[in-house]
Design an enzyme around this catalytic site. Structure first.
Site: not given
Ligand SMILES: Cc1ncc(COP(=O)(O)O)c(C=O)c1O
Length: 512
Positions: A181, A234, A306, A331
């Site tokens: 961890r 998001y 992000d 992604k």
């Molecule tokens: C722009 C964006 N940020 C954060 C996330 C969250 O990521 P995760 O699904 O890996 O938890 C997503 C998920 O679709 C996203 O599209």
């Protein structure tokens, strides 16, 4: 004497206290030598300019051929007596003690005609080797395994590590590990690689993008603190703030990030973070990272970006002034829709220490199998992104002309709000496209159900093309909130299949 230029760059001469001379450039190229010391009066005698932070210098061999380029990270002047052991280690020449370092340097400088004492002033320069993003994607943090030479970082499937004595860690990999961890070598490799790609000093990998967000917020905020978030964030980010963190006293205000006056108006005395996505999911709104960073910093807040949609191939937020970069590595970084993960990158030791503590204390870490898959995906990030962009541009051309499409949202389209900012801060415009279909939500749902190659599915950023209806799928959680998205909006994640096949599929889905 001014040192000769090579390829328009001043050259970097590495002095050496000993037998290492011939191998010095090799040490830099292997990433083992990241600092060098110069004698200040020697510089002055030779009328050399001192190195500037951010300066690029050609690393040359004895025949003045460029063998690499280094970038200066930090320059400090100290008395010889004040040089410490951590600098001697960064010099990477195998010194066994600080006294060994001092004596070797005194001898070297004497051999070139300069007598030094403990009071002599030395200039310490830290630098890193400049490498292209595609090189970093394949090599950063991924030295061949020291035990076996395995070219790929092994999956260290272990929860614990043998210790050589009570509290004495084995340091065969450079750092000691005690419990997975707290640290795992496969995760370390991923973290180092993502940090290098985003031009940061520290990276942290988590079980998901949401886990990265939660850890970041709890590491940096206290109850009562306030965050400005995008008004088309998001859906999962919005849900985290609205339904989880609000109960723990974190306040937030959604604002349109492409309207700086509106963001400024949303900033309060207790605002600690401005949270940006650019381009946003799913409306592809573009935020001006440099302007937002200025605005956040003036209010005493940090800017989080992000960067999931753009990836470091298209935009590097830390270089534009952001304080933290966040990824859902699920992604494009992973890129094959086979693993869930998240990452944070910073270029600030204090924030890094808070994140490191919370990553371990909260425990939502990326596992070694997942780290391996993500690293494998990252190796092809550069070529994938170019192909993703090529395909997206071809599809945008079809959508922009299509009579059933009422609006195309894509930062690369000249008419789009945010296009000018996108041109300034992105190298290309990505492979996420949203568009609105004439006839409302039912017509949009029908388009989503007609494609043959585009798979109807949530998520994005994989090699395969996906289509979805955000209002009823990824963004169902923001229905009825200020972040609700139009019902007739269709989102495409354009993959890397053959361009003509994708274009034909979109045409077919839109045909009546
Ligand atoms: C722009 C964006 N940020 C954060 C996330 C969250 O990521 P995760 O699904 O890996 O938890 C997503 C998920 O679709 C996203 O599209």
């Amino acid at each position: 004497m001014t040192p000769p230029m090579v390829d328009g760059l001043r050259t970097m001469e590495l002095g050496s206290p000993g037998e290492m001379r011939a191998g010095l450039n090799g040490l830099v190229l292997a990433g083992r030598k990241t600092a060098t010391a110069g004698l200040v009066n020697q510089h002055e005698d030779e009328a050399e300019q001192t190195e500037q932070v951010g300066e690029r210098l050609a690393l040359v061999d004895d025949s003045r051929t460029r063998v690499g380029v280094v970038v200066v990270d930090r320059v400090e002047r100290r008395r010889l007596a004040d040089v410490d052991w951590s600098f001697a280690q960064d010099e990477g020449e195998g010194f066994t003690s600080l006294e060994h370092w001092r004596q070797a340097h005194r001898d070297y400088w004497a051999s070139v005609g300069y007598q030094v004492t403990d009071a002599s002033e030395v200039e310490l320069i830290w630098f890193h080797l400049e490498q292209g993003l595609d090189t970093l994607a394949i090599h950063a943090g991924q030295e061949p395994d020291p035990a076996t030479g395995a070219v790929n970082v092994p999956i260290y499937a272990t929860s614990t590590y043998a210790q050589d004595g009570v509290g004495v860690m084995r340091t065969g990999l450079g750092v000691g590990y005690d419990y997975s961890r707290s640290g795992n070598p496969t995760r370390t490799a991923l973290q180092d690689c993502v940090a290098a790609l985003e031009a940061g000093s520290s990276g942290f990998a988590f079980a998901s993008g949401m886990a990265a967000e939660d850890t970041l917020i709890r590491a940096l905020l206290q109850p009562g603190d306030h965050v400005v978030i995008p008004d088309d964030a998001y859906g999962g980010t919005y849900r985290l703030f609205a339904r989880v963190l609000a109960r723990w006293g974190i306040r937030f205000t959604p604002a349109p990030l492409d309207d700086l006056a509106a963001v400024a108006a949303a900033v309060e005395e207790d605002t600690r973070l401005v949270w940006a996505e650019t381009p946003t999911n799913p409306l592809l709104t573009v935020a001006d990272i440099t302007a937002l960073a200025d605005l956040a910093h003036r209010g005493g807040a940090r800017l989080v970006v992000d960067n999931t949609f753009a990836t470091p191939v298209l935009q590097q937020p830390l270089r534009l002034g952001a304080d933290v970069v966040l990824h859902s590595t699920t992604k494009y970084l992973g890129g094959h829709s086979d693993v869930v993960g998240g990452a944070l990158v910073v270029d600030d030791d204090e924030v890094a220490a808070a994140l490191e503590f919370h990553q371990n204390a909260m425990g939502a870490v990326n596992g070694p199998f997942d780290a391996f898959l993500t690293l494998r995906g990252i190796k092809t990030l550069g070529v994938r992104m170019q192909r993703h962009c090529d395909n997206a541009e071809a599809i945008v051309r079809v959508l922009a002309e299509h009579p059933r499409v009422t609006q195309v949202l894509y930062p690369g389209l000249a008419g789009n709000r945010g296009h000018d900012v996108a041109v300034r801060q992105m190298s290309r415009f990505g492979a996420m496209i949203s568009f609105r279909v004439a006839g409302g939500a039912d017509a949009a749902a029908q388009v989503c159900s007609r494609t043959r190659l585009f798979t109807l599915a949530e998520s994005l950023g994989g090699v395969e093309s996906l289509i979805e209806l955000p209002g009823q799928m990824t963004h169902a959680s923001v229905q009825g909130s200020p972040l609700e998205v139009p019902g007739d909006l269709v989102r495409l994640s354009v993959g890397i299949e053959s361009t003509d096949d994708l274009v034909d599929d979109v045409r077919w889905a839109l045909s009546e």
